[in-house]
Design an enzyme around this catalytic site. Sequence first.
Site, PDB file in Angstrom:
ATOM      1  N   SER A 164      91.097  26.937  67.543  1.00  0.00           N
ATOM      2  CA  SER A 164      91.242  25.673  68.280  1.00  0.00           C
ATOM      3  C   SER A 164      92.709  25.533  68.658  1.00  0.00           C
ATOM      4  O   SER A 164      93.586  26.116  67.993  1.00  0.00           O
ATOM      5  CB  SER A 164      90.851  24.507  67.365  1.00  0.00           C
ATOM      6  OG  SER A 164      91.313  23.279  67.899  1.00  0.00           O
ATOM      7  N   TYR A 177      90.554  19.414  59.410  1.00  0.00           N
ATOM      8  CA  TYR A 177      90.218  20.298  60.539  1.00  0.00           C
ATOM      9  C   TYR A 177      91.448  21.093  60.994  1.00  0.00           C
ATOM     10  O   TYR A 177      91.388  22.317  61.164  1.00  0.00           O
ATOM     11  CB  TYR A 177      89.667  19.455  61.692  1.00  0.00           C
ATOM     12  CG  TYR A 177      89.175  20.254  62.877  1.00  0.00           C
ATOM     13  CD1 TYR A 177      87.890  20.793  62.896  1.00  0.00           C
ATOM     14  CD2 TYR A 177      89.991  20.473  63.989  1.00  0.00           C
ATOM     15  CE1 TYR A 177      87.431  21.525  63.988  1.00  0.00           C
ATOM     16  CE2 TYR A 177      89.545  21.202  65.081  1.00  0.00           C
ATOM     17  CZ  TYR A 177      88.266  21.716  65.084  1.00  0.00           C
ATOM     18  OH  TYR A 177      87.820  22.443  66.162  1.00  0.00           O
TER      19      TYR A 177
HETATM   20  P1  NAD Z   1      78.843  22.096  67.864  1.00  0.00           P
HETATM   21  O1  NAD Z   1      78.760  21.025  66.853  1.00  0.00           O
HETATM   22  O2  NAD Z   1      78.043  21.975  69.119  1.00  0.00           O
HETATM   23  O3  NAD Z   1      78.501  23.521  67.226  1.00  0.00           O
HETATM   24  C1  NAD Z   1      78.876  23.883  65.909  1.00  0.00           C
HETATM   25  C2  NAD Z   1      77.833  24.820  65.372  1.00  0.00           C
HETATM   26  O4  NAD Z   1      78.195  25.245  64.052  1.00  0.00           O
HETATM   27  C3  NAD Z   1      76.444  24.125  65.257  1.00  0.00           C
HETATM   28  O5  NAD Z   1      75.463  25.030  65.674  1.00  0.00           O
HETATM   29  C4  NAD Z   1      76.355  23.846  63.756  1.00  0.00           C
HETATM   30  O6  NAD Z   1      75.032  23.754  63.298  1.00  0.00           O
HETATM   31  C5  NAD Z   1      77.042  25.097  63.228  1.00  0.00           C
HETATM   32  N1  NAD Z   1      77.390  25.001  61.803  1.00  0.00           N
HETATM   33  C6  NAD Z   1      77.987  23.974  61.148  1.00  0.00           C
HETATM   34  N2  NAD Z   1      78.078  24.247  59.834  1.00  0.00           N
HETATM   35  C7  NAD Z   1      77.526  25.476  59.665  1.00  0.00           C
HETATM   36  C8  NAD Z   1      77.313  26.316  58.532  1.00  0.00           C
HETATM   37  N3  NAD Z   1      77.676  25.920  57.318  1.00  0.00           N
HETATM   38  N4  NAD Z   1      76.714  27.515  58.723  1.00  0.00           N
HETATM   39  C9  NAD Z   1      76.320  27.908  59.942  1.00  0.00           C
HETATM   40  N5  NAD Z   1      76.479  27.161  61.049  1.00  0.00           N
HETATM   41  C10 NAD Z   1      77.078  25.954  60.905  1.00  0.00           C
HETATM   42  O7  NAD Z   1      80.396  22.210  68.216  1.00  0.00           O
HETATM   43  P2  NAD Z   1      81.201  23.257  69.141  1.00  0.00           P
HETATM   44  O8  NAD Z   1      82.175  22.457  69.906  1.00  0.00           O
HETATM   45  O9  NAD Z   1      80.289  24.159  69.877  1.00  0.00           O
HETATM   46  O10 NAD Z   1      82.024  24.059  68.023  1.00  0.00           O
HETATM   47  C11 NAD Z   1      81.983  25.461  67.886  1.00  0.00           C
HETATM   48  C12 NAD Z   1      83.328  25.957  67.393  1.00  0.00           C
HETATM   49  O11 NAD Z   1      84.319  25.707  68.390  1.00  0.00           O
HETATM   50  C13 NAD Z   1      83.838  25.280  66.123  1.00  0.00           C
HETATM   51  O12 NAD Z   1      84.452  26.248  65.269  1.00  0.00           O
HETATM   52  C14 NAD Z   1      84.860  24.298  66.629  1.00  0.00           C
HETATM   53  O13 NAD Z   1      85.853  24.002  65.669  1.00  0.00           O
HETATM   54  C15 NAD Z   1      85.424  25.086  67.806  1.00  0.00           C
HETATM   55  N6  NAD Z   1      86.128  24.253  68.781  1.00  0.00           N
HETATM   56  C16 NAD Z   1      85.463  23.366  69.570  1.00  0.00           C
HETATM   57  C17 NAD Z   1      86.184  22.623  70.492  1.00  0.00           C
HETATM   58  C18 NAD Z   1      85.527  21.633  71.422  1.00  0.00           C
HETATM   59  O14 NAD Z   1      86.257  20.955  72.159  1.00  0.00           O
HETATM   60  N7  NAD Z   1      84.223  21.514  71.471  1.00  0.00           N
HETATM   61  C19 NAD Z   1      87.564  22.788  70.604  1.00  0.00           C
HETATM   62  C20 NAD Z   1      88.216  23.691  69.780  1.00  0.00           C
HETATM   63  C21 NAD Z   1      87.485  24.429  68.874  1.00  0.00           C
END
Ligand code: NAD
Length: 279
Positions: A164, A177
């Site tokens: 991130s 986080y």
């Molecule tokens: P999201 O909530 O849509 O997806 C997260 C996924 O991780 C979900 O499928 C959830 O069920 C899964 N998950 C959570 N705990 C888990 C576990 N213990 N075992 C297996 N799966 C698990 O959110 P997203 O935005 O798609 O996030 C995905 C990644 O991207 C994350 O690591 C997040 O930190 C990172 N990220 C997202 C953003 C953003 O703006 N959306 C920005 C920077 C980083």
Amino acid sequence: MGTSDNEGRRTTSYPLLKGQKALVTGANSGIGRATAIGLGRVGADVVVNYVAGREAAEEVVREIEGFGVRAYAHEADVSQEDQVTGMISRMVDEFGTIDVLVANAGLQRDAAATEMTLAQWQKVLDVNLTGQFLCAREAAKEFMRRGVVPEVSCAAGKIICMSSVHQIIPWAGHVNYAASKGGVLMMMQTLAQELAPHRIRVNAVAPGAIRTPINRSAWESAEAEADLLRLIPYNRVGDPEDIATAVAALASDLFDYVVGATLYVDGGMTLFPGFETGG
Ligand code: NAD
């Protein structure tokens, strides 16, 4: 191979990862979902990991199978060691090996630092940092056992950590986080250093603000989105597909000499737009 139109533009996707076996964690939602589909589109067979929400995972599997590649859904909590080892060993049984790990699963449990419970702190570290480590460790063992197969890839394996912008931008109200993603940066670089001699490439993708369920409140209303756009010089909120294409490129042999790097995919958020007019 891809085909081109009369002007040489590519009209079908080039199978960048043809024949490679990929695991995407947290692949039934948001960025993981788009990435699993994106890797299938460029020729990879894909394991769609999920921890809850089997129906959504099965939908992703069906979409990937539509590209003529193989896929299946696997339930596992990435923070549980036995579930991670079980997930990788089933993948080796079913697909023969693993070539690409996208350690994407992540979550937030936000609170002011003085209000944050140990459970909130620990949960985020367990999933976002320990979960990535466990998956990377198990994938690396299989990469080292198998070694390079030149017809498949120049590398013995590729690990892409979903980090991130908060691996370098402090984030008040989200200390668990930000600490987890700062940890991902140093874990990724250390693994990259340690595993590169085995021809394993470890890198990270660091998204900015991407429209997914994790940050719905930041873009759901017009006011929230306008606020968010002040942090993004490119002036649009990202889509999960912006991350999926970056992951596919980074996992491919086009990026074979990229080791230990973070690819920021953030519309310029890490350019510190607050300094645009001042400083
Ligand atoms: P999201 O909530 O849509 O997806 C997260 C996924 O991780 C979900 O499928 C959830 O069920 C899964 N998950 C959570 N705990 C888990 C576990 N213990 N075992 C297996 N799966 C698990 O959110 P997203 O935005 O798609 O996030 C995905 C990644 O991207 C994350 O690591 C997040 O930190 C990172 N990220 C997202 C953003 C953003 O703006 N959306 C920005 C920077 C980083």
